[in-house]
Design a protein around this motif. Structure first.
Motif: not given
Lengths: 91, 567
Positions: B5-6, B40-42, B50-52, B64-66
């Motif tokens: 997830a990260s 796709f699963a990820a 989420t923000l890494i 990573l910005q979701v």
């Protein structure tokens, strides 16, 4: 549409090759179009623009725009069409 | 699942591509399908918000910005990659497999990039990795075309980088949020996005390159680059009014080209350009409905356009040609492919298919904002794209005049890929809630009202009626072995011609300067030779007495001068 066909096929003639079938399909299209056109009298329009309230507006628009497009594109061919090897000729 | 997830889901595909050549064929094929499935699963388990981040060079990189906007593209890019690799199951070319995987991964990674520098890196990576799908045709034409493609893609990246630098100088931040076109930085970044999005006059790399790629390469190419650009526009330039007009022009002019185009994959590239126009208009309008429409349209467009490219790929694979003038009557040999092509065509606008529930959101959003001219233009563009992709393409390929090709049906893997894509097109059309649930904003839009269904059917069926009538009276432009000039003429014909002329003129000037210099040198040498050569006056040996005469004359001259001075 059916007049366009020239058959090079031997044997495997399909039901779609039969000019009668093609005529039936075209007829069905005409009937469908007429039905859709007159369907405009049987429901409530939720229009955003005045033009939409014209009876059969979308049908007419589709037909006219299609003709405009085809004629326009044919004119474009006069100026833009070249042989396939146009870009390779100088090589 | 916290570890996965990260990280950016695109990296699964990018890093996963590296061991591809080491795997034996049988395993490799499954592996190629497994990576996008894993991707796709990820994406599926990513949480919006989420923000890494990572600190590097004094900048905060958001690796990573979701949010809900990026998730839509994350889903569809993985689905497109999966379908593309299924379509290419038979292909053993490791170069294509690696480059396609990196390309898809870079596009996904770019979607989840939270800052402009990270975006730039993946932006360039999509360009560089995808060119190999064009070069993989291994023809001279493909090589030259790939070079043109690369030049334009890399230029877009360079402009994005300069825009990013300017944006950083202006705001002190590289965060990729709303940018707008008020600043120079904004204009540069818009230009970079516009190149990849195939804005009018910047568009021609698309129609130039996609038909030159391999059978499977074009299917992969059609999904990512341009839709990534649409995503970037939606994030950075939502509500920018000029995009409404750019998008409207973009929706209209390619359909004229598509109508007279003979290469059917190029026809699809023009139609793709037209569909991008709808999405750009949606971004320009910028309301929640419009942005939802853009995201929904990008989603279904990737599916049905991919499906159409797949059917043409299958035709090219079996018959060796993709030109309307060399095709016709193929439904007898390839009935399933013909069926999938019709589903793809219907998916553009017919009720119960994907395009109906997505494209209409954009048109409605335009109508709600009372842009009457743009609304009329978009209706015209939908008529045009249905005429070219929905009627011309299937008619000239599978029906019409029999070309005499007697080939086998497409291989099972192509049929499976087409079948799955066709299923998704119908599924979304019948259950739009599945798509509406993942859109960025809450959806309050009902596609299946009697008014909408009937108006859409009226447009489509009367377009079909006009097509039949124009065809019967031979007014419709027939397929002809030809190409049509577009803006690439500027750099493929006019540019080289001008350069040749310029070099010619410079060459002529150079040689005249050279000959003038040679002449001058020769003259100088002749003069020197005349005076100092063996016969020259200055080389003569003089007699002693004449020397004495000269010395006396000289001394007399000095004496005279001195005398004159003394007066």
């Amino acid at each position: 549409m059916s007049e366009e066909r020239e058959h090079k096929t031997e044997g495997r003639r399909s039901w779609l090759d039969d000019p009668k079938t093609v005529r039936k399909i075209v007829l069905a299209l005409f009937v469908l179009c007429a039905g859709l056109f007159f369907a405009d009298g049987f429901y409530e329009k939720h229009s955003h623009f005045g033009a939409e309230d014209v009876f059969g507006f979308y049908a007419l628009y589709g037909f006219v725009m299609c003709v405009v497009l085809v004629v326009g594109a044919k004119l474009m061919r006069v100026f833009l069409m070249r042989d396939e090897d146009y870009y390779d000729r100088d090589r | 699942m916290t570890a996965i997830a990260s990280i950016n889901p695109g990296l699964i595909l990018i890093l996963g591509a590296l061991p591809i050549p080491l795997l034996p064929q049988a395993i490799r094929r499954l592996y190629l399908l497994a990576l996008p499935a894993l991707g796709f699963a990820a994406v599926y388990q990513l949480e919006p918000g989420t923000l890494i981040t990572m600190e590097a060079f004094g900048l905060t990189l958001e690796l990573l910005q979701v949010d809900r906007l990026s998730l839509v593209w994350g889903y569809i890019f993985n689905i497109a990659a999966f379908l593309g690799f299924l379509f290419a199951w038979h292909d053993r070319d490791a170069v294509q497999q690696i480059s396609a995987m990196i390309y898809a991964g870079a596009a996904i990674a770019a979607v989840f990039a939270g800052d402009l520098v990270t975006l730039f890196i993946y932006w360039e990576l999509t360009g560089i990795s995808s060119v190999f799908l064009i070069w993989a045709s291994r023809t001279d034409a493909a090589y030259r075309c790939g070079m043109r493609y690369l030049l334009i893609q890399v230029s877009s990246g360079v402009i994005l980088l300069s825009g990013t630098v300017a944006w950083y100088m202006l705001t002190g931040s590289i965060d990729f949020t709303h940018i707008g076109i008020d600043s120079l930085a904004g204009k540069l970044i818009l230009l970079a996005f516009g190149i990849k999005c195939a804005f009018p006059l910047l568009h021609n790399w698309l129609q130039d390159s996609y038909p030159e790629a391999t059978v499977t390469g074009t299917v992969i190419l059609s999904a990512f680059t341009t839709k990534l650009a649409v995503y970037a526009l939606a994030r950075g330039f939502a509500g920018t009014e000029v995009l409404i007009y750019i998008g409207a022009v973009m929706a209209v002019f390619p359909v004229f080209y598509a109508l007279i185009e003979n290469d059917l994959r190029r026809l699809l590239a023009y139609a793709l350009n037209n569909q991008l126009g709808f999405m750009v208009v949606g971004v320009g309008v910028g309301t929640e409905l419009a942005l939802n429409g853009t995201a929904a349209q990008a989603f279904s467009h990737i599916l049905y356009k991919g499906l159409l490219f797949m059917t043409m790929g299958a035709v090219l694979f079996r018959t060796g040609t993709c030109k309307a003038s060399e095709l016709g009557g193929l439904f007898k040999s390839m009935p399933l492919t013909a069926g999938f092509c019709i589903i793809g065509a219907a998916s553009m606008a017919f009720p119960l298919f994907a395009g109906f529930v997505s494209k209409s959101m954009i048109i409605t959003a335009v109508a709600v904002e009372h842009h009457s001219v743009i609304w009329g233009t978009l209706l015209f563009a939908s008529v045009g794209v249905f005429l070219t992709c929905g009627l011309k393409l299937p008619y000239f390929t599978f029906f019409g005049q029999d070309s005499g090709h007697r080939v086998k049906e497409a291989p099972w893997n192509m049929l499976a890929a087409m079948g799955l894509t066709a299923f998704l097109c119908v599924f979304i059309g019948c259950y739009p809630a599945v798509l509406y649930d993942i859109l960025p904003y809450p959806v309050d839009y009902k596609p299946y009202t009697s008014y909408h269904v009937i108006q859409q059917l009226q447009i489509m069926m009367f377009t079909a009626l006009a097509f039949v009538i124009l065809l019967t009276f031979r007014i419709y432009p027939m397929d002809r072995k030809s190409i049509n000039l577009d803006t690439d003429w500027v750099y493929r014909k006019a540019g080289p011609w001008a350069a040749k002329r310029l070099l010619g003129a410079l060459g002529a000037m150079g040689s005249s300067i050279e000959s003038a210099l040679t002449q001058a040198t020769t003259n100088t040498i002749t003069v020197i030779k005349r005076h100092h050569g063996p016969e020259g006056m200055m080389a003569k040996t003089l007699h002693l007495s004449s020397m004495v005469v000269w010395v006396v004359a000289f001394l007399a001259f000095i004496l005279l001068m001195d005398f004159v001075r003394g007066l």
